[in-house]
Design a protein around this motif. Structure first.
Motif, PDB file in Angstrom:
ATOM      1  N   MET A 139       0.792  -1.411  -0.451  1.00  0.00           N
ATOM      2  CA  MET A 139      -0.140  -0.284  -0.404  1.00  0.00           C
ATOM      3  C   MET A 139       0.741   1.214  -0.311  1.00  0.00           C
ATOM      4  O   MET A 139       0.487   2.737  -0.135  1.00  0.00           O
ATOM      5  N   LYS A 140       1.762   1.201   0.666  1.00  0.00           N
ATOM      6  CA  LYS A 140       2.691   2.354   0.786  1.00  0.00           C
ATOM      7  C   LYS A 140       3.569   2.614  -1.046  1.00  0.00           C
ATOM      8  O   LYS A 140       3.560   4.566  -1.084  1.00  0.00           O
ATOM      9  N   GLY A 141       3.581   1.824  -2.203  1.00  0.00           N
ATOM     10  CA  GLY A 141       3.852   1.655  -2.916  1.00  0.00           C
ATOM     11  C   GLY A 141       2.890   2.932  -4.037  1.00  0.00           C
ATOM     12  O   GLY A 141       2.601   3.439  -4.960  1.00  0.00           O
ATOM     13  N   VAL A 142       1.730   2.486  -3.820  1.00  0.00           N
ATOM     14  CA  VAL A 142       0.363   3.346  -4.285  1.00  0.00           C
ATOM     15  C   VAL A 142      -0.471   4.213  -3.277  1.00  0.00           C
ATOM     16  O   VAL A 142      -0.878   4.665  -3.484  1.00  0.00           O
ATOM     17  N   SER A 143       0.923   4.846  -2.466  1.00  0.00           N
ATOM     18  CA  SER A 143      -0.172   6.061  -1.830  1.00  0.00           C
ATOM     19  C   SER A 143       0.865   7.016  -1.510  1.00  0.00           C
ATOM     20  O   SER A 143       1.544   7.896  -2.577  1.00  0.00           O
ATOM     21  N   ARG A 144       0.769   8.160  -0.878  1.00  0.00           N
ATOM     22  CA  ARG A 144       1.260   9.456  -0.461  1.00  0.00           C
ATOM     23  C   ARG A 144       1.312   9.988   0.652  1.00  0.00           C
ATOM     24  O   ARG A 144       0.503  10.054   1.934  1.00  0.00           O
ATOM     25  N   GLY A 145       2.422  11.225   0.787  1.00  0.00           N
ATOM     26  CA  GLY A 145       2.827  11.412   2.133  1.00  0.00           C
ATOM     27  C   GLY A 145       4.546  11.033   2.553  1.00  0.00           C
ATOM     28  O   GLY A 145       5.123   9.939   1.565  1.00  0.00           O
ATOM     29  N   GLN A 146       4.629  11.067   4.196  1.00  0.00           N
ATOM     30  CA  GLN A 146       5.779  10.107   4.147  1.00  0.00           C
ATOM     31  C   GLN A 146       6.111   8.721   4.306  1.00  0.00           C
ATOM     32  O   GLN A 146       7.985   9.182   4.264  1.00  0.00           O
ATOM     33  N   ASP A 147       5.037   7.912   4.741  1.00  0.00           N
ATOM     34  CA  ASP A 147       5.205   6.264   4.493  1.00  0.00           C
ATOM     35  C   ASP A 147       5.623   6.266   2.966  1.00  0.00           C
ATOM     36  O   ASP A 147       6.733   5.628   3.097  1.00  0.00           O
ATOM     37  N   TRP A 148       5.366   7.112   1.789  1.00  0.00           N
ATOM     38  CA  TRP A 148       5.952   6.429   0.882  1.00  0.00           C
ATOM     39  C   TRP A 148       6.881   6.553   0.374  1.00  0.00           C
ATOM     40  O   TRP A 148       8.334   6.460   0.226  1.00  0.00           O
ATOM     41  N   LYS A 149       7.034   8.296   0.979  1.00  0.00           N
ATOM     42  CA  LYS A 149       8.665   8.946   1.091  1.00  0.00           C
ATOM     43  C   LYS A 149       9.758   7.545   1.511  1.00  0.00           C
ATOM     44  O   LYS A 149      10.734   7.331   0.798  1.00  0.00           O
ATOM     45  N   ASP A 150       9.621   7.394   2.746  1.00  0.00           N
ATOM     46  CA  ASP A 150      10.721   6.037   2.949  1.00  0.00           C
ATOM     47  C   ASP A 150      10.728   4.841   2.849  1.00  0.00           C
ATOM     48  O   ASP A 150      11.391   4.001   2.207  1.00  0.00           O
ATOM     49  N   TRP A 151       9.279   4.359   1.817  1.00  0.00           N
ATOM     50  CA  TRP A 151       9.109   2.997   0.955  1.00  0.00           C
ATOM     51  C   TRP A 151      10.273   3.738  -0.050  1.00  0.00           C
ATOM     52  O   TRP A 151      10.974   2.984  -0.333  1.00  0.00           O
ATOM     53  N   ARG A 152       9.654   4.612  -0.722  1.00  0.00           N
ATOM     54  CA  ARG A 152      10.572   5.079  -2.113  1.00  0.00           C
ATOM     55  C   ARG A 152      12.231   5.200  -1.445  1.00  0.00           C
ATOM     56  O   ARG A 152      12.941   4.603  -2.445  1.00  0.00           O
ATOM     57  N   SER A 153      12.091   5.907  -0.606  1.00  0.00           N
ATOM     58  CA  SER A 153      13.875   6.124  -0.425  1.00  0.00           C
ATOM     59  C   SER A 153      14.512   5.017   0.497  1.00  0.00           C
ATOM     60  O   SER A 153      16.031   4.891  -0.226  1.00  0.00           O
ATOM     61  N   ALA A 154      13.875   4.084   0.295  1.00  0.00           N
ATOM     62  CA  ALA A 154      14.979   2.628   0.914  1.00  0.00           C
ATOM     63  C   ALA A 154      15.468   1.708  -0.439  1.00  0.00           C
ATOM     64  O   ALA A 154      15.945   1.599  -0.544  1.00  0.00           O
ATOM     65  N   LEU A 155      14.918   2.476  -0.909  1.00  0.00           N
ATOM     66  CA  LEU A 155      15.043   1.530  -2.631  1.00  0.00           C
ATOM     67  C   LEU A 155      16.544   2.246  -3.107  1.00  0.00           C
ATOM     68  O   LEU A 155      16.870   1.296  -4.155  1.00  0.00           O
ATOM     69  N   ASN A 156      17.201   3.870  -2.947  1.00  0.00           N
ATOM     70  CA  ASN A 156      18.139   4.339  -3.346  1.00  0.00           C
ATOM     71  C   ASN A 156      19.102   3.607  -3.454  1.00  0.00           C
ATOM     72  O   ASN A 156      19.819   3.486  -4.354  1.00  0.00           O
TER      73      ASN A 156
END
Length: 327
Positions: A139-156
């Motif tokens: 759900m974090k991958g299709v959401s918005r906000g800090q949870d999404w940012k943390d989820w996406r940043s973990a892939l960097n």
């Protein structure tokens, strides 16, 4: 913008009439030399001009009358001509405010704040599937906000730092795909026609590359002589799920009328999720067993070397990993 993102630009430039010619469409757009719209208050959904709104279905009848899902360019062109650069729509309870002036797009994006609305938030089929199955991480991958940012940043770190660990694998996989393309799709002069349709071959190619990034090895589904049936079924189910999603996004009546398409999406997603879980679990167990075995070997070797070094564990570990070498 909605028409463009929906791929309707193809329809927009079909040369089947003067109104569909590119130059005519450009001429119809508002002049970019006009005063900026920032100083003018923008209408709300209730204030914007809109077709007649029926109970429950809203402006859906008008939407289909103007061209429907197969004529999005015609829909929005006719509404632009009739209502101007700002107009409203209401499809099955979802009110929308459509801006056709490109000068407004940047303003809208800025007003959405630190976390603008992402395109994935509109893919309701996946969101509903994740929610129904309690898939909080997905759900974090299709959401918005800090949870999404943390989820996406973990892939960097994997995407931008460890690229040298997966790019060679992708290159090798692409080489194998290229090698099989001619025989699998078109067939050779001796083997007859190809065994895979080009769309199926490309879906398998995408899966092989994705699998290589995720697990470090290709499933080689593009090679019909080596492909495993469970991997082929995964690709088929994923393709059906995405196809169903595309239809459901552009034709909301499919879900409202209780068509089998929405149910088929869930069935295929179950196949995808179960296959991914099984494959992931197997590789996690394999990796865990390998790490435990390596750790045990290091402990045994360190203990032996420690005794030989007079009981110095640090010297033994350095020797084990090669830090005492003069390089």
């Amino acid at each position: 913008l909605f028409a463009l993102l929906s791929g309707a630009s193809v329809e927009a430039f079909k040369n089947n009439g003067s109104s569909n010619k590119p130059q005519q469409r450009l001429t119809n757009l508002p002049s970019t030399t006009a005063p900026p719209l920032a100083t003018a208050p923008q209408p709300t959904v209730s204030e914007a001009p809109t077709p007649f709104k029926w109970p429950i279905v809203g402006t859906l009848p008008d939407f289909f009358w103007r061209g429907g899902v197969d004529g999005l360019a015609d829909v929005h062109e006719s509404m632009y001509k009739e209502y101007g650069s700002v107009y409203g729509m209401s499809l099955m309870g979802q009110d929308e405010l459509v801006f056709s002036d490109p000068r407004v797009f940047d303003q809208i994006l800025r007003k959405e704040g630190k976390f603008p609305i992402g395109g994935s938030e509109g893919v309701l089929t996946f969101i509903e599937y994740y929610e129904e199955n309690g898939m909080k991480h997905a759900m974090k991958g299709v959401s918005r906000g800090q949870d999404w940012k943390d989820w996406r940043s973990a892939l960097n770190p994997d995407l931008y730092v460890l690229w040298d660990t997966y790019l060679p694998g992708i290159a090798d996989t692409c080489s194998k795909i290229s090698e099989r393309a001619g025989r699998e799709v078109t067939g050779s002069t001796t083997a007859g026609p190809g065994t895979l349709h080009i769309s199926d071959f490309l879906s398998r190619a995408a899966f092989d590359m994705f699998h290589t990034v995720l697990y470090g090895e290709s499933t080689e589904t593009t090679n019909t002589e080596k492909a495993k049936q469970e991997d082929v079924e995964f690709v088929k189910a994923a393709k059906r799920a995405f196809d169903a999603t595309g239809t459901l996004m552009t034709n909301p009546l499919e879900k409202v009328m209780g068509s089998n398409l929405y149910k088929e999406f869930f069935v295929n997603m179950d196949t995808v999720a179960n296959s991914a879980k099984r494959s992931g679990t197997e590789r996690i167990k394999r990796a865990t067993d390998t790490m435990n075995k390596a750790s045990q070997q290091i402990e045994e070797t360190s203990e032996t070397t420690t005794n030989e070094k007079g009981g110095c564990p640090i010297a033994a570990i350095k020797d084990q990993v090669g830090l005492n070498r003069n390089k």
